[in-house]
Design a protein around this motif. Structure first.
Motif, PDB file in Angstrom:
ATOM      1  N   THR A  71       0.579  10.296   1.946  1.00 11.35           N
ATOM      2  CA  THR A  71      -0.844  10.498   1.687  1.00 11.35           C
ATOM      3  C   THR A  71      -1.329  11.803   2.314  1.00 11.35           C
ATOM      4  OG1 THR A  71      -1.461   9.252   3.645  1.00 11.35           O
ATOM      5  CG2 THR A  71      -1.338   8.025   1.584  1.00 11.35           C
ATOM      6  N   VAL A  72      -2.455  12.243   1.832  1.00  9.69           N
ATOM      7  CA  VAL A  72      -3.097  13.453   2.349  1.00  9.69           C
ATOM      8  C   VAL A  72      -3.566  13.168   3.781  1.00  9.69           C
ATOM      9  CG1 VAL A  72      -5.002  15.074   1.941  1.00  9.69           C
ATOM     10  CG2 VAL A  72      -3.877  13.941   0.010  1.00  9.69           C
ATOM     11  N   PRO A  73      -3.418  14.121   4.703  1.00 13.38           N
ATOM     12  CA  PRO A  73      -3.823  13.869   6.095  1.00 13.38           C
ATOM     13  C   PRO A  73      -5.271  13.395   6.248  1.00 13.38           C
ATOM     14  CG  PRO A  73      -2.533  15.875   5.992  1.00 13.38           C
ATOM     15  CD  PRO A  73      -2.741  15.418   4.573  1.00 13.38           C
TER      16      PRO A  73
ATOM     17  N   GLU B 157      -7.830   6.245   7.104  1.00 13.81           N
ATOM     18  CA  GLU B 157      -8.366   5.149   6.300  1.00 13.81           C
ATOM     19  C   GLU B 157      -7.241   4.213   5.832  1.00 13.81           C
ATOM     20  OE1 GLU B 157     -10.677   4.459   2.073  1.00 13.81           O
ATOM     21  OE2 GLU B 157     -10.773   6.424   3.025  1.00 13.81           O
ATOM     22  N   LEU B 158      -6.136   4.788   5.397  1.00 17.89           N
ATOM     23  CA  LEU B 158      -4.990   3.982   4.980  1.00 17.89           C
ATOM     24  C   LEU B 158      -4.378   3.246   6.163  1.00 17.89           C
ATOM     25  CD1 LEU B 158      -3.076   3.100   2.730  1.00 17.89           C
ATOM     26  CD2 LEU B 158      -1.725   5.157   3.187  1.00 17.89           C
ATOM     27  N   PHE B 159      -4.337   3.890   7.316  1.00 20.99           N
ATOM     28  CA  PHE B 159      -3.829   3.262   8.539  1.00 20.99           C
ATOM     29  C   PHE B 159      -4.646   2.017   8.869  1.00 20.99           C
ATOM     30  CE2 PHE B 159      -3.527   2.961  13.208  1.00 20.99           C
ATOM     31  CZ  PHE B 159      -2.153   2.898  13.355  1.00 20.99           C
ATOM     32  N   ILE B 160      -5.964   2.126   8.758  1.00 24.82           N
ATOM     33  CA  ILE B 160      -6.850   0.988   9.027  1.00 24.82           C
ATOM     34  C   ILE B 160      -6.635  -0.116   7.997  1.00 24.82           C
ATOM     35  CG2 ILE B 160      -9.277   0.267   9.040  1.00 24.82           C
ATOM     36  CD1 ILE B 160      -9.909   2.943  10.437  1.00 24.82           C
TER      37      ILE B 160
ATOM     38  N   LEU C 257       0.850  -1.186   0.000  1.00 24.47           N
ATOM     39  CA  LEU C 257       0.000   0.000   0.000  1.00 24.47           C
ATOM     40  C   LEU C 257       0.887   1.239   0.000  1.00 24.47           C
ATOM     41  CD1 LEU C 257      -2.613  -1.180   2.653  1.00 24.47           C
ATOM     42  CD2 LEU C 257      -2.945  -1.048   0.193  1.00 24.47           C
ATOM     43  N   PRO C 258       0.323   2.388  -0.371  1.00 19.29           N
ATOM     44  CA  PRO C 258       1.133   3.619  -0.355  1.00 19.29           C
ATOM     45  C   PRO C 258       1.626   3.952   1.058  1.00 19.29           C
ATOM     46  CG  PRO C 258      -1.030   4.012  -1.337  1.00 19.29           C
ATOM     47  CD  PRO C 258      -1.029   2.616  -0.836  1.00 19.29           C
ATOM     48  N   GLN C 259       2.702   4.710   1.119  1.00 16.31           N
ATOM     49  CA  GLN C 259       3.267   5.126   2.407  1.00 16.31           C
ATOM     50  C   GLN C 259       2.309   6.096   3.097  1.00 16.31           C
ATOM     51  OE1 GLN C 259       6.539   4.523   3.795  1.00 16.31           O
ATOM     52  NE2 GLN C 259       6.560   2.820   2.356  1.00 16.31           N
ATOM     53  N   LEU C 260       2.214   5.994   4.412  1.00 16.07           N
ATOM     54  CA  LEU C 260       1.346   6.889   5.176  1.00 16.07           C
ATOM     55  C   LEU C 260       1.824   8.335   5.097  1.00 16.07           C
ATOM     56  CD1 LEU C 260       0.726   4.610   8.252  1.00 16.07           C
ATOM     57  CD2 LEU C 260      -1.055   5.597   6.813  1.00 16.07           C
ATOM     58  N   LYS C 261       3.137   8.527   5.086  1.00 23.31           N
ATOM     59  CA  LYS C 261       3.676   9.888   5.061  1.00 23.31           C
ATOM     60  C   LYS C 261       3.428  10.582   3.722  1.00 23.31           C
ATOM     61  CE  LYS C 261       8.265   8.375   3.721  1.00 23.31           C
ATOM     62  NZ  LYS C 261       9.658   8.279   4.062  1.00 23.31           N
TER      63      LYS C 261
END
Length: 117
Positions: free
Chosen positions: A49-51, A56-59, A43-47
């Protein structure tokens, strides 16, 4: 009655023979995952992505980390194991570097990831 108990005790029996009578328990890790499970995709990196989309990405990353692998076979699912390892490291870094990450909507997913059997 005490004579029977004394008869059963053999002081000359070594501990090694007693331990060898115990059956070895099987690891049984292969029952966790079926062979037709889909391969994990990075998946894309959390840093990056848009805040607004980070929670949602964290989940999604927590859900991805719920996949359990069979480590008795070290060569199976290498790519997916590496994706999960990188994801877990990223989650640890993100939680330690960012405040307010562990909000109420995330709690059920964290518990689900930790309690996977």
């Amino acid at each position: 009655m005490s004579a029977r108990v004394v008869d059963r005790i053999d002081p000359f029996t070594s501990k090694a023979t007693i331990k060898s009578k115990k059956q070895k328990r099987s690891q049984g890790s292969s029952h966790y995952r079926t062979k037709n499970a889909p391969e994990l995709q990075a998946l894309p990196q959390l840093k990056d992505t848009v805040p607004a989309e980070q929670q949602e990405l964290f989940i999604k990353k927590l859900q991805q980390c719920c996949v359990v692998f069979d480590f008795m076979d070290p060569v199976s699912d290498l790519k997916s194991k590496e994706v999960k390892r990188a994801c877990l490291n990223e989650l640890v870094d993100y939680i330690t570097a960012t405040r307010g990450v562990l909000a109420e909507p995330v709690y059920p997913e964290v518990v689900r990831m930790v309690c996977i059997l």
